[in-house]
Design an enzyme around this catalytic site. Sequence first.
Site, PDB file in Angstrom:
ATOM      1  N   HIS A 158     -94.667 -45.093 -26.498  1.00 14.81           N
ATOM      2  CA  HIS A 158     -93.900 -46.075 -27.276  1.00 14.81           C
ATOM      3  C   HIS A 158     -93.682 -47.356 -26.448  1.00 14.81           C
ATOM      4  O   HIS A 158     -94.005 -48.464 -26.900  1.00 14.81           O
ATOM      5  CB  HIS A 158     -92.550 -45.467 -27.682  1.00 14.81           C
ATOM      6  CG  HIS A 158     -91.695 -46.378 -28.502  1.00 14.81           C
ATOM      7  ND1 HIS A 158     -91.634 -46.302 -29.873  1.00 14.81           N
ATOM      8  CD2 HIS A 158     -90.885 -47.401 -28.155  1.00 14.81           C
ATOM      9  CE1 HIS A 158     -90.817 -47.238 -30.330  1.00 14.81           C
ATOM     10  NE2 HIS A 158     -90.349 -47.931 -29.305  1.00 14.81           N
ATOM     11  N   GLU A 159     -93.169 -47.205 -25.237  1.00 12.76           N
ATOM     12  CA  GLU A 159     -92.887 -48.387 -24.408  1.00 12.76           C
ATOM     13  C   GLU A 159     -94.173 -49.111 -24.017  1.00 12.76           C
ATOM     14  O   GLU A 159     -94.194 -50.336 -23.901  1.00 12.76           O
ATOM     15  CB  GLU A 159     -92.076 -48.001 -23.162  1.00 12.76           C
ATOM     16  CG  GLU A 159     -90.690 -47.411 -23.453  1.00 12.76           C
ATOM     17  CD  GLU A 159     -89.841 -48.230 -24.424  1.00 12.76           C
ATOM     18  OE1 GLU A 159     -90.000 -49.464 -24.457  1.00 12.76           O
ATOM     19  OE2 GLU A 159     -89.039 -47.625 -25.167  1.00 12.76           O
ATOM     20  N   HIS A 178     -95.080 -51.586 -26.620  1.00  9.68           N
ATOM     21  CA  HIS A 178     -94.359 -52.856 -26.445  1.00  9.68           C
ATOM     22  C   HIS A 178     -94.965 -53.669 -25.296  1.00  9.68           C
ATOM     23  O   HIS A 178     -95.189 -54.871 -25.406  1.00  9.68           O
ATOM     24  CB  HIS A 178     -92.887 -52.591 -26.106  1.00  9.68           C
ATOM     25  CG  HIS A 178     -92.047 -52.125 -27.263  1.00  9.68           C
ATOM     26  ND1 HIS A 178     -91.879 -52.874 -28.405  1.00  9.68           N
ATOM     27  CD2 HIS A 178     -91.306 -51.002 -27.449  1.00  9.68           C
ATOM     28  CE1 HIS A 178     -91.060 -52.231 -29.243  1.00  9.68           C
ATOM     29  NE2 HIS A 178     -90.706 -51.090 -28.692  1.00  9.68           N
ATOM     30  N   GLU A 236     -91.988 -53.668 -32.754  1.00  2.13           N
ATOM     31  CA  GLU A 236     -91.814 -52.246 -33.042  1.00  2.13           C
ATOM     32  C   GLU A 236     -93.061 -51.669 -33.736  1.00  2.13           C
ATOM     33  O   GLU A 236     -93.375 -50.495 -33.591  1.00  2.13           O
ATOM     34  CB  GLU A 236     -90.548 -52.040 -33.889  1.00  2.13           C
ATOM     35  CG  GLU A 236     -89.996 -50.641 -33.893  1.00  2.13           C
ATOM     36  CD  GLU A 236     -89.513 -50.130 -32.533  1.00  2.13           C
ATOM     37  OE1 GLU A 236     -89.399 -50.922 -31.582  1.00  2.13           O
ATOM     38  OE2 GLU A 236     -89.275 -48.912 -32.427  1.00  2.13           O
TER      39      GLU A 236
HETATM   40 ZN    ZN Z   1     -89.277 -49.781 -29.570  1.00  3.92          ZN
END
Ligand code: ZN
Length: 484
Positions: free
Chosen positions: A249-250, A253, A279
């Site tokens: 997830h990170e 980003h 996101e």
């Molecule tokens: Zn996030």
Amino acid sequence: MMAFVRETRALSEVQGRLGWDQETMMPRGAAAQRAEEMAAMESVLHARRSDPRLADWLAEAVPEDDVQEAQIRQIRRDLDQATKVPAALSAELARVTSLSQGIWAEARDSNDFNAFAPTLEKVVALRREEAEALADGGDPYDALLDLYEPGATAGQLDEMFGALRPRLVALRDRIIGSERRAPVMECGVPEDVQMTLTAEAAAAFGYDMTRGRIDRSVHPFSSGSGLDVRITTRISPDAPLESIYSTIHEVGHAAYEQQVDPAYLLTPLGGGASMGVHESQSRLCENQLGRSAAFTSWLFGRLEDLSGTGGLADARAFYAAANRVAPGHIRTEADEVHYNLHILMRFDLERELIAGRLAVTDLPEAWNSRFARDFGLEVHSDAQGVLQDVHWSLGLFGYFPTYTLGNVYAGCLHAAMRRDLPDLDEALAAGSAAPATEWLAEKVRRHGGLYAPRDLIERATGALVSEEPLLAYLEEKFGALYGV
Ligand code: ZN
């Protein structure tokens, strides 16, 4: 003007790195000094962002191309926001929200909403005042939303979320009613294996470690832009999937920030287009790609090689475990089917708070009854209910809906990507998301803040933004997994 703006951006990156340091490396005893350092940076930045020369420069600026036009638009927007809000209100908000985070954390630990309520009342009142200043006669909630998702309005999101809700609820009800149960991974993945897998997953999703690094923190996050984008992860021996998926997830980003056109470095275009688009990058990597049958089959093989598979018989069982659907109280632990239902209720409640139709003292009751209605579960404590998220203590009203918007954007991007990349699963099954990250870099990431969020997604996909691709993806994937 651009030299001045770049210097302001550079200073703001320094401020961001102080924040990173605070969460990862800073000695505990340094907190009081750090607060002063941060406040000093903030006052320098505020003075630069509202510097009267900016208005003069903007008045004289003549853009020569689309990029310059977008830079000027962003600079004007930032100046507008910095000057609409009185300096005294900004300072008071900064002071109250920095204190309220600590008060919230204590109230959550002692499971006592009443200890937090007076502070939250102050935060809501100050943010309402700020929202009214920003809105200039328009809708205050929309003004806050616009800070995180330029151009979005609550009315537009209400319509989108209204279309999502019934189909998510229907899918969830079919899954809960299904005979099939997903297996659970038993613990036992050692820390060093988790760190190895975390690094491999980061590489698989295109994170450039020569311009980034992975450290540990209590809550995983990513920070920075351009040539220095860092992430953190959390290793928990009992929940090995959590460290891998929060890392992916990170990385979504961070790789977004890393892949912005280098020509935009330290300029207003040198970051993501909005919180929603950000996101979309993280959720797409984590869910549509990271939890796909293809990628989980590779991950299962690595676990077999390194440490054993937590009692799961085969890659198919691992895939089912990684996509297990179960209602629960905590947003950050929610599966893909429940996640947006958590967001939808926060969106409704925070709009009522900002509109003054819901009093802070009535919030726990409103939360608990809404939660029972949407999730069929009773809330037994404020800690697992209204106190679970940090956002409201920081004054982040208008932020929650960008999570669901991000999921909707991810649905659109994923559908378009699959159409363009028919062989993507072969790469994922070999432990590489490179074709997907290259597609995202080309269609979305390199543009930075050049386009408005919706325009960016529509250019990338060739279709209007819609909740339909996300719903179709969820219904197909979980329909097959649960035989419903
Ligand atoms: Zn996030």
